[in-house]
Design an enzyme around this catalytic site. Structure first.
Site, mmCIF file in Angstrom:
data_model
loop_
_atom_site.group_PDB
_atom_site.id
_atom_site.type_symbol
_atom_site.label_atom_id
_atom_site.label_comp_id
_atom_site.label_asym_id
_atom_site.label_seq_id
_atom_site.Cartn_x
_atom_site.Cartn_y
_atom_site.Cartn_z
ATOM 1 N N SER A 189 49.776 58.943 6.868
ATOM 2 C CA SER A 189 49.448 59.542 5.574
ATOM 3 C C SER A 189 48.667 58.638 4.631
ATOM 4 O O SER A 189 47.921 59.124 3.802
ATOM 5 C CB SER A 189 50.722 60.024 4.891
ATOM 6 O OG SER A 189 51.660 58.975 4.780
ATOM 7 N N HIS A 217 49.595 65.777 8.175
ATOM 8 C CA HIS A 217 48.182 65.620 7.787
ATOM 9 C C HIS A 217 47.203 66.069 8.863
ATOM 10 O O HIS A 217 45.995 65.961 8.684
ATOM 11 C CB HIS A 217 47.906 64.168 7.394
ATOM 12 C CG HIS A 217 48.719 63.760 6.219
ATOM 13 N ND1 HIS A 217 48.347 64.035 4.917
ATOM 14 C CD2 HIS A 217 49.927 63.153 6.131
ATOM 15 C CE1 HIS A 217 49.271 63.597 4.094
ATOM 16 N NE2 HIS A 217 50.259 63.063 4.805
ATOM 17 N N LYS A 248 49.962 71.456 2.913
ATOM 18 C CA LYS A 248 48.754 70.617 2.881
ATOM 19 C C LYS A 248 47.567 71.465 3.340
ATOM 20 O O LYS A 248 47.121 72.317 2.593
ATOM 21 C CB LYS A 248 49.015 69.343 3.675
ATOM 22 C CG LYS A 248 50.006 68.481 2.874
ATOM 23 C CD LYS A 248 50.547 67.268 3.551
ATOM 24 C CE LYS A 248 51.496 66.568 2.573
ATOM 25 N NZ LYS A 248 52.413 65.656 3.216
HETATM 26 C C1 PLP Z 1 53.797 65.361 2.732
HETATM 27 C C2 PLP Z 1 54.441 64.801 3.939
HETATM 28 C C3 PLP Z 1 55.688 65.247 4.366
HETATM 29 C C4 PLP Z 1 56.539 66.159 3.525
HETATM 30 O O1 PLP Z 1 56.068 67.457 3.537
HETATM 31 P P1 PLP Z 1 56.402 68.391 2.298
HETATM 32 O O2 PLP Z 1 56.204 69.764 2.820
HETATM 33 O O3 PLP Z 1 55.436 68.016 1.235
HETATM 34 O O4 PLP Z 1 57.813 68.121 1.908
HETATM 35 C C5 PLP Z 1 56.179 64.775 5.559
HETATM 36 N N1 PLP Z 1 55.484 63.888 6.290
HETATM 37 C C6 PLP Z 1 54.285 63.423 5.903
HETATM 38 C C7 PLP Z 1 53.571 62.441 6.759
HETATM 39 C C8 PLP Z 1 53.742 63.849 4.707
HETATM 40 O O5 PLP Z 1 52.606 63.336 4.278
#
Ligand code: PLP
Length: 402
Positions: A189, A217, A248
């Site tokens: 990330s 991601h 995302k």
């Molecule tokens: C954003 C993220 C999460 C969490 O996901 P949400 O749906 O925002 O709770 C988990 N793992 C990674 C690598 C992330 O970037």
């Protein structure tokens, strides 16, 4: 009263310490939908700070699907807003059920299970599959939600240096744990690099281990039809446990765990973050269903993204503002000191451009950075403007790169 004054003082000291170390975080208040241009404090900014990689967060068809599901005139297909209960009581709607089937089909995996957030999916997935008699092998740069899942599982933990296959192979060979589980981000990330999944899966075969990939991601972003990092490498395996998030690239909210039927059923039966939480609104499931269709069909969004990534990297090549090596929409510019990253972010903000400064504990000490995230909704012009501003900020001595 004297005692309570002390506990207040302790918090005040702690907050002052965050401030002093350049670690105090604050929120921007946005007065617009998510997108390449957002309004913050009444000012329109060019934004490179969301994970809305495909530009779907405000897509009219997705918005419409949510509204329709909540308020459709025919009562038989209207779901309102609240689910009122967990999936296992009466919160699971026909829209959730249908979306799970569609996600499983899309991922070409036997079954999928919806969660309300990726944070919960990771904690639930990890704790359901590994316990105190087991061992978890976790990449040092994994997301906080995986780290928390690992801690809560009370399994033995081997934190392996980032993508260090030699180290991991040795640790797996040494372990006599009942069940071995490797956990990794698909695309990391804060660095944007892709995990060496073929080699990891190979190790799983050799050591009879599971591989859980947190593809927050990569889902929608890479691989054929946007099926994520395993598909990017052409991998399929019953050992693979896939966590995709839906807030995302998918532009909505929520997450899912997909994998072998036994795995998903175990997660459903055991994950406390699944059992003891209210289901996400069915209207969001409807929105995700439409989003999934766009993810599949709109190959041009991924193509555009690849083009924008290439443009940014070309524009900054050889300049003082050198990006880390990454082929994904996450393009980090590591500056080192917290204060440098904060200063660079502020200098860009003065130019109407939003790029967040990422500091510890999100990234290791001494590697504070600007995290640039690109979206298919950006234009070529947007990227050129960003590159020019970055060159200016780095050359003007506002910051010096690590
Ligand atoms: C954003 C993220 C999460 C969490 O996901 P949400 O749906 O925002 O709770 C988990 N793992 C990674 C690598 C992330 O970037």
């Amino acid at each position: 009263m004297a005692r309570s004054a002390l506990i207040f003082q302790r918090l005040a000291d702690q907050l002052a310490e965050f401030e002093r170390r350049g670690l105090r975080r604050s929120r921007l208040v946005r007065q617009s939908p998510q997108g390449p241009r957002i309004v913050v404090d009444g000012q329109e900014c060019l934004a490179f700070c969301s994970n809305d990689y495909l530009g779907l967060a405000n897509h009219p068809r997705i918005v419409e699907a949510a509204i329709e599901a909540a308020s459709r005139i025919e009562a038989a297909s209207r779901y309102g807003v609240g689910e009122g209960a967990s999936h296992l009581l009466s919160g699971h709607s026909a829209l959730h059920e249908r979306l799970e089937a569609k996600l499983a089909e899309f991922m070409q995996m036997p079954r999928a299970l919806l969660f309300s957030t990726g944070y919960q999916a990771n904690i639930g997935g990890v704790t359901a599959l590994a316990g105190p008699e087991d061992a978890i092998f976790s990449d040092a740069l994994n997301h906080a939600s995986l780290i928390d899942g690992v801690r809560l599982s009370r399994a033995r933990v081997v934190r392996y240096p980032h993508a260090d296959l030699g180290f991991l192979s040795g640790a797996l060979a040494e372990s006599s744990a009942r069940t071995k589980l490797i956990v990794t981000d698909g695309i990391f990330s804060m660095d944007g690099d892709i995990a060496p999944l073929p080699a990891l899966l190979d190790l799983c075969e050799r050591h009879d281990a599971w591989l859980l990939v947190d593809d927050a991601h990569a889902f929608g972003v890479i691989g054929p039809e946007g099926r994520g990092s395993p598909a990017h490498f052409g991998l399929r395996s019953p050992r693979l446990i896939y966590v995709g998030t839906l807030g995302k690239a998918a532009g909505v909210a929520g997450a899912f765990v997909a994998g072998a039927a036994e795995v998903v059923e175990t997660v459903l039966q055991r994950a406390r973050t699944y059992i003891y939480t209210t289901a996400a609104p069915a209207m969001l499931a409807a929105a995700v269903e439409t989003s999934l269709q766009l993810i599949r069909e709109d190959e041009w969004r991924r193509e555009r993204l690849r083009k924008l990534i290439a443009t940014l990297r070309r524009e900054l090549r050889g300049s003082q503002s050198a990006l880390s090596s990454s082929d994904t929409p996450i393009q980090p510019l590591v500056l080192g000191e917290n204060s440098e990253a904060v200063r660079a972010s502020a200098a860009l903000r003065e130019r109407g451009i939003l790029v967040p400064a990422i500091r510890p504990p999100t990234v290791p000490e001494g590697t504070a950075r600007l995290r640039i995230s690109l979206s298919a909704a950006h234009s070529e012009q947007d990227i050129l403007r960003l590159a020019a501003a970055l060159r200016e900020v780095c050359q003007s001595g506002v910051v010096t790169q690590a």
